[in-house]
Design a protein around this motif. Structure first.
Motif, PDB file in Angstrom:
ATOM      1  N   THR A  10      27.101  41.192  70.037  1.00 16.09           N
ATOM      2  CA  THR A  10      27.683  40.597  68.835  1.00 16.09           C
ATOM      3  C   THR A  10      26.595  40.081  67.901  1.00 16.09           C
ATOM      4  OG1 THR A  10      29.638  39.965  70.099  1.00 16.09           O
ATOM      5  CG2 THR A  10      29.306  38.858  67.998  1.00 16.09           C
ATOM      6  N   HIS A  11      25.604  39.379  68.448  1.00 18.71           N
ATOM      7  CA  HIS A  11      24.547  38.784  67.628  1.00 18.71           C
ATOM      8  C   HIS A  11      23.225  39.537  67.710  1.00 18.71           C
ATOM      9  CE1 HIS A  11      27.083  35.399  66.742  1.00 18.71           C
ATOM     10  NE2 HIS A  11      27.299  35.209  68.022  1.00 18.71           N
ATOM     11  N   GLN A  12      23.182  40.623  68.493  1.00 17.61           N
ATOM     12  CA  GLN A  12      21.965  41.409  68.682  1.00 17.61           C
ATOM     13  C   GLN A  12      20.796  40.521  69.136  1.00 17.61           C
ATOM     14  OE1 GLN A  12      21.791  44.860  68.450  1.00 17.61           O
ATOM     15  NE2 GLN A  12      24.003  44.609  68.360  1.00 17.61           N
ATOM     16  N   THR A  13      21.068  39.734  70.201  1.00 15.28           N
ATOM     17  CA  THR A  13      20.049  38.846  70.762  1.00 15.28           C
ATOM     18  C   THR A  13      19.892  39.114  72.246  1.00 15.28           C
ATOM     19  OG1 THR A  13      21.686  37.123  71.209  1.00 15.28           O
ATOM     20  CG2 THR A  13      20.516  37.008  69.092  1.00 15.28           C
ATOM     21  N   GLN A  14      18.787  38.640  72.797  1.00 14.49           N
ATOM     22  CA  GLN A  14      18.526  38.719  74.235  1.00 14.49           C
ATOM     23  C   GLN A  14      18.035  37.354  74.685  1.00 14.49           C
ATOM     24  OE1 GLN A  14      15.605  41.732  74.904  1.00 14.49           O
ATOM     25  NE2 GLN A  14      16.948  43.397  74.314  1.00 14.49           N
ATOM     26  N   GLU A  27      34.638  40.739  83.361  1.00 11.50           N
ATOM     27  CA  GLU A  27      34.787  39.293  83.481  1.00 11.50           C
ATOM     28  C   GLU A  27      34.409  38.623  82.167  1.00 11.50           C
ATOM     29  OE1 GLU A  27      34.206  38.260  88.161  1.00 11.50           O
ATOM     30  OE2 GLU A  27      32.499  37.985  86.854  1.00 11.50           O
ATOM     31  N   GLY A  28      34.867  37.418  82.009  1.00 12.10           N
ATOM     32  CA  GLY A  28      34.563  36.668  80.799  1.00 12.10           C
ATOM     33  C   GLY A  28      33.522  35.594  81.061  1.00 12.10           C
ATOM     34  N   LEU A  29      32.759  35.290  80.039  1.00  9.21           N
ATOM     35  CA  LEU A  29      31.745  34.238  80.083  1.00  9.21           C
ATOM     36  C   LEU A  29      31.951  33.321  78.889  1.00  9.21           C
ATOM     37  CD1 LEU A  29      28.522  36.404  80.525  1.00  9.21           C
ATOM     38  CD2 LEU A  29      29.762  35.240  82.326  1.00  9.21           C
ATOM     39  N   ARG A  30      31.532  32.080  79.025  1.00 13.14           N
ATOM     40  CA  ARG A  30      31.484  31.161  77.901  1.00 13.14           C
ATOM     41  C   ARG A  30      30.014  30.964  77.567  1.00 13.14           C
ATOM     42  NH1 ARG A  30      35.747  30.031  74.937  1.00 13.14           N
ATOM     43  NH2 ARG A  30      35.138  27.892  74.627  1.00 13.14           N
ATOM     44  N   LEU A  31      29.619  31.349  76.370  1.00 19.34           N
ATOM     45  CA  LEU A  31      28.235  31.223  75.931  1.00 19.34           C
ATOM     46  C   LEU A  31      28.187  30.411  74.643  1.00 19.34           C
ATOM     47  CD1 LEU A  31      27.031  34.902  76.448  1.00 19.34           C
ATOM     48  CD2 LEU A  31      26.661  32.956  77.974  1.00 19.34           C
ATOM     49  N   ARG A  32      27.070  29.726  74.448  1.00 19.77           N
ATOM     50  CA  ARG A  32      26.893  28.930  73.242  1.00 19.77           C
ATOM     51  C   ARG A  32      26.470  29.822  72.081  1.00 19.77           C
ATOM     52  NH1 ARG A  32      26.122  23.258  72.837  1.00 19.77           N
ATOM     53  NH2 ARG A  32      25.834  23.225  75.092  1.00 19.77           N
ATOM     54  N   TRP A  38      30.890  26.833  71.498  1.00 20.66           N
ATOM     55  CA  TRP A  38      31.081  27.718  72.651  1.00 20.66           C
ATOM     56  C   TRP A  38      32.088  28.795  72.287  1.00 20.66           C
ATOM     57  CZ3 TRP A  38      28.195  27.434  76.997  1.00 20.66           C
ATOM     58  CH2 TRP A  38      27.461  26.263  77.187  1.00 20.66           C
ATOM     59  N   ALA A  39      31.876  30.007  72.814  1.00 19.47           N
ATOM     60  CA  ALA A  39      32.791  31.127  72.557  1.00 19.47           C
ATOM     61  C   ALA A  39      32.899  31.980  73.815  1.00 19.47           C
ATOM     62  CB  ALA A  39      32.292  31.969  71.393  1.00 19.47           C
ATOM     63  N   SER A  40      33.981  32.746  73.908  1.00 24.67           N
ATOM     64  CA  SER A  40      34.210  33.630  75.051  1.00 24.67           C
ATOM     65  C   SER A  40      33.599  34.993  74.792  1.00 24.67           C
ATOM     66  CB  SER A  40      35.710  33.802  75.301  1.00 24.67           C
ATOM     67  OG  SER A  40      36.272  32.578  75.695  1.00 24.67           O
ATOM     68  N   TYR A  41      32.972  35.542  75.826  1.00 23.31           N
ATOM     69  CA  TYR A  41      32.364  36.866  75.759  1.00 23.31           C
ATOM     70  C   TYR A  41      32.842  37.686  76.949  1.00 23.31           C
ATOM     71  CZ  TYR A  41      29.157  35.396  72.114  1.00 23.31           C
ATOM     72  OH  TYR A  41      28.635  34.972  70.935  1.00 23.31           O
ATOM     73  N   HIS A  62      25.230  43.309  79.448  1.00 20.35           N
ATOM     74  CA  HIS A  62      25.600  43.528  78.043  1.00 20.35           C
ATOM     75  C   HIS A  62      26.879  42.739  77.835  1.00 20.35           C
ATOM     76  CE1 HIS A  62      23.385  47.413  76.920  1.00 20.35           C
ATOM     77  NE2 HIS A  62      23.112  46.527  75.995  1.00 20.35           N
ATOM     78  N   VAL A  63      26.920  41.892  76.829  1.00 22.17           N
ATOM     79  CA  VAL A  63      28.128  41.135  76.529  1.00 22.17           C
ATOM     80  C   VAL A  63      28.504  41.327  75.072  1.00 22.17           C
ATOM     81  CG1 VAL A  63      27.707  39.390  78.300  1.00 22.17           C
ATOM     82  CG2 VAL A  63      26.899  38.996  75.983  1.00 22.17           C
ATOM     83  N   CYS A  64      29.784  41.132  74.788  1.00 20.63           N
ATOM     84  CA  CYS A  64      30.302  41.228  73.425  1.00 20.63           C
ATOM     85  C   CYS A  64      31.386  40.163  73.281  1.00 20.63           C
ATOM     86  CB  CYS A  64      30.885  42.610  73.187  1.00 20.63           C
ATOM     87  SG  CYS A  64      31.399  42.890  71.495  1.00 20.63           S
ATOM     88  N   MET A  65      31.489  39.572  72.110  1.00 18.43           N
ATOM     89  CA  MET A  65      32.472  38.513  71.898  1.00 18.43           C
ATOM     90  C   MET A  65      33.885  39.027  72.160  1.00 18.43           C
ATOM     91  SD  MET A  65      33.072  36.051  68.617  1.00 18.43           S
ATOM     92  CE  MET A  65      31.508  35.242  68.766  1.00 18.43           C
ATOM     93  N   THR A  66      34.674  38.215  72.831  1.00 16.74           N
ATOM     94  CA  THR A  66      36.057  38.550  73.123  1.00 16.74           C
ATOM     95  C   THR A  66      36.836  38.678  71.814  1.00 16.74           C
ATOM     96  OG1 THR A  66      35.921  37.312  75.186  1.00 16.74           O
ATOM     97  CG2 THR A  66      38.139  37.767  74.342  1.00 16.74           C
ATOM     98  N   PRO A  67      37.656  39.734  71.658  1.00 17.48           N
ATOM     99  CA  PRO A  67      38.444  39.866  70.428  1.00 17.48           C
ATOM    100  C   PRO A  67      39.302  38.620  70.201  1.00 17.48           C
ATOM    101  CG  PRO A  67      38.587  41.865  71.735  1.00 17.48           C
ATOM    102  CD  PRO A  67      37.871  40.843  72.574  1.00 17.48           C
ATOM    103  N   GLY A  68      39.362  38.167  68.974  1.00 20.34           N
ATOM    104  CA  GLY A  68      40.131  36.973  68.640  1.00 20.34           C
ATOM    105  C   GLY A  68      39.304  35.699  68.677  1.00 20.34           C
TER     106      GLY A  68
END
Length: 109
Positions: A10-14, A27-32, A38-41, A62-68
């Motif tokens: 989503t943010h093109q970061t590592q 699975e889902g993660l909560r990342l800052r 905080w947002a779900s990924y 590899h993670v991507c923001m959860t839709p919504g």
């Protein structure tokens, strides 16, 4: 603790984060977020690469923001960003929900 490199699509970061267990695909993660919120990924991909030292395999995600979860999602029409308590108690259309008034009938062959 396991140190895992998380590649955020989503943010093109590592960044390297520590986990108690390696998350699985789906699975889902909560990342800052970069703004501190905080947002779900969702985990899109998990793979392992051999480290430069020893016989150690390093996990990568590899993670991507959860839709919504995007900023301004469902509340974009609310200009003040305030919670409308009256709208949350609106019972119009409640008949569309399931009724528990009677038991479901058993399937007949």
């Amino acid at each position: 603790m396991i140190e895992i490199e998380v590649q955020n699509e989503t943010h093109q970061t590592q960044e390297r984060l520590r986990f108690a267990a390696v998350p699985r695909i789906g699975e889902g993660l909560r990342l800052r977020e970069p703004d501190g919120m905080w947002a779900s990924y969702d985990v899109l991909d998990v793979w392992y690469q051999k480290a430069e030292y020893g016989d150690i395999w390093m996990p990568y995600l590899h993670v991507c923001m959860t839709p919504g979860e995007a900023v301004g999602g469902d509340d974009a029409d609310n200009t003040q960003g305030a919670f409308d308590e009256d709208a949350s108690h609106d019972l119009q259309g409640e008949d569309a929900f399931a009724s528990l008034a009677r038991e479901a009938e058993p399937f007949k062959i």
